[in-house]
Design an enzyme around this catalytic site. Structure first.
Site, PDB file in Angstrom:
ATOM      1  N   ASP A 141       0.839  -1.203   0.000  1.00 27.56           N
ATOM      2  CA  ASP A 141       0.000   0.000   0.000  1.00 27.56           C
ATOM      3  C   ASP A 141       0.869   1.246   0.000  1.00 27.56           C
ATOM      4  OD1 ASP A 141      -2.655   1.351   2.142  1.00 27.56           O
ATOM      5  OD2 ASP A 141      -2.358   1.434  -0.033  1.00 27.56           O
ATOM      6  N   LYS A 144       2.552   3.516  -5.677  1.00 25.68           N
ATOM      7  CA  LYS A 144       1.995   2.507  -6.600  1.00 25.68           C
ATOM      8  C   LYS A 144       2.995   2.064  -7.667  1.00 25.68           C
ATOM      9  CE  LYS A 144      -1.068   3.376  -3.830  1.00 25.68           C
ATOM     10  NZ  LYS A 144      -1.021   2.579  -2.584  1.00 25.68           N
ATOM     11  N   ASP A 169      -3.298  -2.928  -2.510  1.00 25.08           N
ATOM     12  CA  ASP A 169      -4.363  -1.931  -2.499  1.00 25.08           C
ATOM     13  C   ASP A 169      -4.262  -1.070  -3.760  1.00 25.08           C
ATOM     14  OD1 ASP A 169      -5.316   0.936  -0.463  1.00 25.08           O
ATOM     15  OD2 ASP A 169      -6.554  -0.477  -1.597  1.00 25.08           O
ATOM     16  N   ASN A 170      -5.359  -0.434  -4.155  1.00 28.26           N
ATOM     17  CA  ASN A 170      -5.369   0.616  -5.170  1.00 28.26           C
ATOM     18  C   ASN A 170      -4.987   0.181  -6.575  1.00 28.26           C
ATOM     19  OD1 ASN A 170      -3.795   2.142  -2.525  1.00 28.26           O
ATOM     20  ND2 ASN A 170      -5.851   2.767  -3.127  1.00 28.26           N
ATOM     21  N   GLU A 199     -11.476   4.237  -0.837  1.00 30.55           N
ATOM     22  CA  GLU A 199     -11.878   4.508   0.550  1.00 30.55           C
ATOM     23  C   GLU A 199     -12.702   5.786   0.658  1.00 30.55           C
ATOM     24  OE1 GLU A 199      -8.779   3.761  -0.392  1.00 30.55           O
ATOM     25  OE2 GLU A 199      -7.330   5.264   0.193  1.00 30.55           O
TER      26      GLU A 199
END
Ligand SMILES: CCCNc1ncnc2c1ncn2[C@@H]1O[C@H](/C=C/CNC(=O)c2cc(-c3ccc(F)cc3)cc(O)c2O)[C@H](C)[C@H]1O
Ligand SMILES: [Mg+2]
Length: 214
Positions: A141, A144, A169-170, A199
């Site tokens: 996380d 990226k 994540d993401n 989120e």
């Protein structure tokens, strides 16, 4: 000087959560992000998916890249079996300072080793510094564009074993296209996408779970 958003988040935890109660710390942060200031915690919707994967894996060795304020650190650590610790890496000292206080407020400091530094420098040191052979579970996380170089570093350093689970994540927002392309096309991983939302918003996002096949 004006406080930072992480510092205001910590204040909200100290004001609204109950010391030693991880769920109340999670709820206080989610409330702060929904009602006061958005912040890039994994959040409650994706957090529930994170919870279910951690519970399913029931890991003995855990690594998190990108502590930020410690929200996902608290989510993961509260689910670990007694005696299990997680290692979380954060290279920004200001964020590390806030995260330590949030983790301690939740009463989880004995289950967490927060290491200040860059994953690029620390991943090659993990075996000797922490006596780890391989990780059962890794949560990505951080920046990226660092997901792909870091997963390759895990492979090079022999930190993955048949069955190691990586959860990122993401992968949609902000996105990690090179990472997705790699884990979805490599014969060495079995990948699955968990759709959700960014989120505290209605924007599309999700988690990618990749199992190392050895
Ligand atoms: C080169 C060193 C690499 N190694 C490193 N080693 C150690 N620590 C590292 C490393 N690289 C970074 N970190 C730390 O991890 C944290 C960084 C976290 C980054 N997260 C995002 O950027 C994001 C954005 C959005 C978002 C979505 C929509 C928007 F509109 C805006 C924002 C949502 C999200 O859920 C997101 O997680 C922390 C801030 C930073 O100091
Ligand atoms: Mg994130």
């Amino acid at each position: 000087t004006r406080s930072t958003r992480p510092q205001r988040m910590l204040k909200a935890v100290q004001k609204n959560a109950t010391k030693g109660n991880p769920q109340s710390v999670i709820s206080a942060i989610d409330y702060f992000c929904k009602n006061s200031e958005w912040a890039m915690n994994v959040g409650d919707e994706k957090g529930s998916i994170l919870d279910s994967v951690v519970t399913e894996v029931n890991p003995s060795t855990v690594l998190e890249l990108g502590t930020y304020c410690g929200y996902s650190t608290v989510r993961i650590a509260r689910l670990l079996s007694p005696g299990t610790k997680l290692i979380t890496l954060e290279f920004n000292p200001a964020y590390a300072t806030v995260a330590r206080q949030i983790i301690a407020y939740a009463g989880l400091q004995d289950k967490v080793t927060l290491v200040e530094g860059s994953s690029a420098d620390l991943i090659p040191q993990i075996k000797e510094r922490f006596g780890i052979t391989t990780f059962d579970f890794i949560f990505l996380d951080h920046w990226k564009d660092r997901y792909l170089p870091d997963i390759k570093l895990f492979e090079e350093c022999g930190l993955l074993r048949k069955g190691s689970v990586l959860l990122a994540d993401n992968v949609i927002c902000p996105g990690a296209p090179e990472y997705l392309e790699y884990v979805r096309n490599s014969p060495r991983y079995e990948s699955r996408y968990y759709p959700a939302h960014l989120e505290y918003t209605k924007a599309e996002d999700g988690l990618e779970k990749s199992v190392f096949l050895g």
